[in-house]
Design an enzyme around this catalytic site. Structure first.
Site, short mmCIF file in Angstrom:
data_model
loop_
_atom_site.label_atom_id
_atom_site.label_comp_id
_atom_site.label_asym_id
_atom_site.label_seq_id
_atom_site.Cartn_x
_atom_site.Cartn_y
_atom_site.Cartn_z
N GLU A 213 -8.47 -1.96 4.59
CA GLU A 213 -8.41 -1.64 3.39
C GLU A 213 -6.95 -2.88 2.92
OE1 GLU A 213 -7.11 2.63 4.27
OE2 GLU A 213 -7.87 2.62 2.17
N HIS B 143 -10.43 6.63 -1.95
CA HIS B 143 -10.72 5.63 -1.08
C HIS B 143 -11.54 4.03 -1.25
CE1 HIS B 143 -9.46 9.81 0.95
NE2 HIS B 143 -8.42 8.39 1.59
N ARG C 285 -2.97 -1.74 -3.50
CA ARG C 285 -3.43 -0.61 -4.26
C ARG C 285 -2.82 0.51 -5.04
NH1 ARG C 285 -3.18 4.19 -0.51
NH2 ARG C 285 -4.97 6.34 -1.19
N ASN D 182 1.29 -1.05 -0.37
CA ASN D 182 -0.07 0.19 0.24
C ASN D 182 0.80 1.40 0.04
OD1 ASN D 182 -1.83 1.55 1.07
ND2 ASN D 182 -3.00 0.98 2.26
N ARG E 111 -4.83 19.00 2.04
CA ARG E 111 -5.43 19.46 1.11
C ARG E 111 -6.35 20.29 0.84
NH1 ARG E 111 -6.24 13.07 -1.07
NH2 ARG E 111 -4.20 12.86 0.30
#
Ligand code: ADP
Length: 408
Positions: free
Chosen positions: A391, A187, A99, A7, A248
């Site tokens: 995840e 996501h 991922r 990941n 962000r």
């Protein structure tokens, strides 16, 4: 069966190895990984810190920043050497799952990595400049160490690929849409995992539920899910759109970019850096991208920390409203990721004022560090869940499915 998960983020590389003792079926709940490793590239411009956990041991190593592919190889070597050794040889790994942040319009599900898939990930670098190169590094490191190991790309964009056009299009000239300028959403692996888990905990088919999943980590996004499909989400063409995040900005008036270019002669790279790395909680507070530091600032009476938190909550609530508008109803609200799982205050502020919809948070349950628990009051008509996102396990599960489908 041994499944390696990689990941890669813009400034970190996480990895873990799952060992399924019974390869013929998947366990109901995520097993604990046999081995876990993280490389954090944010500590210094010159080097990163690798932390490997296995066999009850925790080993820390410093790695040079200009040799990132080599760093991944070093990370994988800790599987077979030293105190963190868990397997005899890397050849024991049956499959590796990556991922991959951006899959464009082409990939709507987990995909075996072929030279064509690699080329597509490379072609999409302009849309995910800090992520897709890191994914390719991971894929190439595994290729060179484990040439026979099948590799799978699990795309962050995949779950949103059925988003209706009315939610996916920007109101700009249609020809841009035809060239790929559209909303993709991110996501997806986490939003999907959490929606499935919430439905499971409720004992209801996912297809019968309208959900909003709030993935609130360093990066943050909401997804509106109906009939098991993501029908809207807050991130768009890139992970910059939508909610205010750690560093962000989230959505801003695009004319701000034009203004900064025209009036202050800022160039593209500088604006990119400002909006991705110097905005959000960090930008407003002038202190930190980490909400825990913002809370400390608020306790110490720092006005800018308070302002950063107020804007964060205001934008979260506004976006919740927009997801509600897309869904036209709500059965379940889900909180997940670093902030969503750990901050009772963010959950409380996010839920405040929606009582007219029948959504009622149980303050006691909300404060009890809930994990995979319903924190709504008994009489709330909307269930509210805190779900620990998995995840890596979701990626491992997709690898298992592909392996079983293709190789048995
Ligand atoms: P990433 O997006 O990098 O995977 P995570 O989901 O791990 O991030 O979330 C990391 C963020 O979670 C941290 O930056 C921090 O702001 C937030 N966080 C973690 N623990 C807490 C806490 N107890 N209270 C508030 N925020 C927290």
């Amino acid at each position: 069966m041994k499944i390696l998960v990689l990941n890669a983020g813009s400034s970190s590389q996480k990895s873990c190895l799952y060992n399924l003792s019974d390869s013929s079926s998947l366990p109901d709940r995520p097993p604990h990984p046999l081995w876990e490793a993280t490389i954090d590239w944010t500590v210094s411009p010159d080097y990163g810190v690798m932390v490997v956990k296995a066999n009850g041991e925790k080993c820390e190593t410093y790695l040079e920043s200009d040799r990132k592919t080599e760093a991944i190889a070093k990370m994988l070597q800790t599987l077979v050497t030293g105190e963190t050794q868990v397997i005899d040889q890397l050849g024991e790994i049956d499959i590796a799952g990556h991922r991959v942040v951006h899959g464009g319009v082409r990939y709507s599900q987990a995909t075996l990595i072929t030279p064509e898939v690699k080329a597509a990930i490379a072609e999409l670098i302009p849309l995910a400049p800090s992520h897709n190169p890191a994914h390719l590094r991971g894929i190439e490191a595994v290729e060179s160490l484990l040439p026979d190991c099948p590799q799978v790309a699990v795309f962050d964009t995949a779950f949103h690929s059925q988003m209706p056009e009315k939610a996916a299009l920007y109101p700009i000239p249609y020809s841009w849409f035809e060239q790929g300028v559209r909303r993709y959403g991110f996501h997806g692996t986490s939003h999907h995992y959490c929606a499935v888990r919430a439905a499971e905990l409720m004992g209801k088919p996912l297809e019968d539920l309208k959900l909003i999943t709030c993935h609130l980590g360093n990066g943050a996004s909401l997804a509106a899910i109906a009939n098991g499909i993501s029908i809207d989400t807050t991130m768009g063409f890139t992970p910059l759109e939508g909610l205010m995040m750690g560093t962000r900005s989230g959505s801003i008036d695009p004319a701000i970019v034009l203004y900064l270019m025209r009036e202050y002669q800022l160039d593209v790279d500088e604006i990119d850096r400002l909006l991705n790395k110097e905005s959000g909680l960090k930008g407003i507070s002038g202190k930190s991208a980490d909400l825990r530091a913002i809370f400390q600032g608020i306790e110490q009476g720092e006005a800018r920390s308070q302002l950063a938190f107020d804007v964060y909550i205001h934008r979260l609530r506004r976006s919740l409203g927009s997801m509600l508008g897309s869904l036209g109803g709500l059965d379940t609200l889900v909180f997940t990721a670093g902030v969503g799982e750990n901050s009772a205050l963010v959950r409380q502020k996010a839920c405040e004022g929606w009582e007219f919809l029948g959504l009622k948070l149980d303050d006691g349950k909300n404060e009890e560090s809930p994990v995979d628990v319903d924190i709504a009051t008994a009489d709330s008509t909307v269930r509210i869940y805190v779900i620990h996102t998995e995840e890596d396990w979701a990626i491992a599960r997709q690898c298992w499915h592909l392996l079983v489908m293709y190789y048995t």
